[in-house]
Design a protein around this motif. Structure first.
Motif, PDB file in Angstrom:
ATOM      1  N   ARG A  26      57.933 -34.121  36.946  1.00 18.13           N
ATOM      2  CA  ARG A  26      57.365 -34.650  38.035  1.00 18.13           C
ATOM      3  C   ARG A  26      58.245 -35.786  39.138  1.00 18.13           C
ATOM      4  NH1 ARG A  26      51.950 -33.441  37.388  1.00 18.13           N
ATOM      5  NH2 ARG A  26      51.236 -32.743  35.351  1.00 18.13           N
ATOM      6  N   THR A  47      58.947 -34.493  42.410  1.00 15.36           N
ATOM      7  CA  THR A  47      57.804 -34.065  43.430  1.00 15.36           C
ATOM      8  C   THR A  47      57.699 -34.989  44.601  1.00 15.36           C
ATOM      9  OG1 THR A  47      56.042 -35.243  42.184  1.00 15.36           O
ATOM     10  CG2 THR A  47      56.287 -33.013  41.685  1.00 15.36           C
ATOM     11  N   HIS A  66      50.013 -37.285  44.343  1.00 11.87           N
ATOM     12  CA  HIS A  66      49.716 -36.846  43.030  1.00 11.87           C
ATOM     13  C   HIS A  66      50.832 -36.411  42.006  1.00 11.87           C
ATOM     14  CE1 HIS A  66      45.486 -37.571  44.540  1.00 11.87           C
ATOM     15  NE2 HIS A  66      46.085 -36.665  45.604  1.00 11.87           N
ATOM     16  N   THR A  87      52.481 -33.421  42.156  1.00 12.77           N
ATOM     17  CA  THR A  87      51.767 -32.008  41.554  1.00 12.77           C
ATOM     18  C   THR A  87      52.956 -31.163  41.317  1.00 12.77           C
ATOM     19  OG1 THR A  87      49.898 -32.441  43.521  1.00 12.77           O
ATOM     20  CG2 THR A  87      50.451 -30.157  42.643  1.00 12.77           C
ATOM     21  N   ASP A  92      51.933 -27.884  40.117  1.00 11.85           N
ATOM     22  CA  ASP A  92      51.401 -26.541  39.980  1.00 11.85           C
ATOM     23  C   ASP A  92      50.568 -26.097  41.276  1.00 11.85           C
ATOM     24  OD1 ASP A  92      49.646 -28.624  39.026  1.00 11.85           O
ATOM     25  OD2 ASP A  92      48.308 -27.037  38.118  1.00 11.85           O
ATOM     26  N   ASP A  93      50.120 -24.832  41.120  1.00 16.51           N
ATOM     27  CA  ASP A  93      49.287 -24.598  42.408  1.00 16.51           C
ATOM     28  C   ASP A  93      48.844 -23.164  42.040  1.00 16.51           C
ATOM     29  OD1 ASP A  93      48.162 -24.369  44.886  1.00 16.51           O
ATOM     30  OD2 ASP A  93      49.846 -24.904  46.171  1.00 16.51           O
TER      31      ASP A  93
END
Length: 256
Positions: A39, A42, A46, A48, A50-51
């Motif tokens: 992380r 990123t 948030h 993030t 993953d998707d």
């Protein structure tokens, strides 16, 4: 040796890498360990990683961008690591692989999560490994398995330099077999006795018994290992008899 992990749960490694043999080896300076948080690479509030997968389907996939940025940034500092990804598509991890990785100056173990990774992330892998035909929630446990198997092969990690040589699955010339049975005090327990030869003090007889016992245990529980074991012609004949005894006369014999 430097061992590093890249994961969304770097705290999972704290206890394993600081306890018992791994902890002692680390404190003795035999290897260094670093756990990186994916992380950190990123760029949204948030954090993030993953998707949703293109084309639909269950679960979420790890995004390719933070993995690429992380591996490239980590690799840019110091010698280039041997980068290992964990996936069901990977080669089966075994003792020979552990011995090969133990010869690396630096290892980076990349741990997936969720339904897996964007396929393009695997372009970064020097190799892909699997620790078995089952599904785990993430790559952290496989990374711990690999790290444990590798560290114990570092000279000095076990204290007794012969310890990894005599173990099951060792690829040394005398290895390839399951380890022989071992006993400690008391010599008699509920009617079960330690084999007298182990109490004899005759090291040559003890070595011969251990070799024979290793062959018998392998024929009984892992006959698939016999083909790759370094057996003499006499031992191979004995192995055929044992495989037939434990698995029936039609069991595949040891190769000539």
């Amino acid at each position: 040796m430097l061992i590093e992990t890249l994961s969304v749960f770097p705290e999972m490694f704290d206890t394993v890498m600081s306890t018992s043999i791994l902890g002692r080896a680390s404190r003795a300076g035999l290897f260094e360990f670093r756990a990186h948080d994916l992380r950190d690479w990123t760029h949204d509030r948030h954090r993030t990683v993953d998707d949703e997968p293109y084309g639909g389907g269950q679960g979420m996939l790890m995004k390719v961008e933070p993995i690429f940025e992380a591996v490239e940034a980590i690799s840019a500092s110091g010698p280039r690591p041997r980068t290992v990804f964990f996936t069901p598509c990977g080669d089966r991890f075994d003792q020979a692989c552990a011995e090969r990785l133990a010869g690396c100056e630096r290892l980076l173990l990349v741990c997936g999560r969720y339904e897996g990774m964007d396929e393009r992330a695997y372009d970064l892998a020097d190799e892909r490994l699997s620790i078995g035909d089952y599904v785990l929630t993430g790559g952290e446990l496989p990374a711990m398995v690999v790290a444990d198997a590798v560290v114990r092969l570092i000279p000095g990690a076990l204290g007794d330099e012969m310890s990894p040589v005599d173990e099951s699955f060792s690829t040394r010339p005398s290895g390839g077999l399951l380890e022989y049975a071992q006993y400690t005090r008391p010599a008699s327990f509920r009617g079960r006795e330690v084999p007298p030869v182990l109490l004899s003090g005759d090291h040559a007889r003890v070595d011969a018994w251990r070799r024979a016992d290793a062959i018998e245990r392998t024929c009984r529980w892992r006959p698939d290992l016999i083909d790759g074991a370094g057996l003499t012609p006499e031992e191979r004949d004995r192995a055929r008899e044992l495989v037939a005894r434990y698995h029936g006369p039609d069991a595949r014999p040891a190769r000539e």
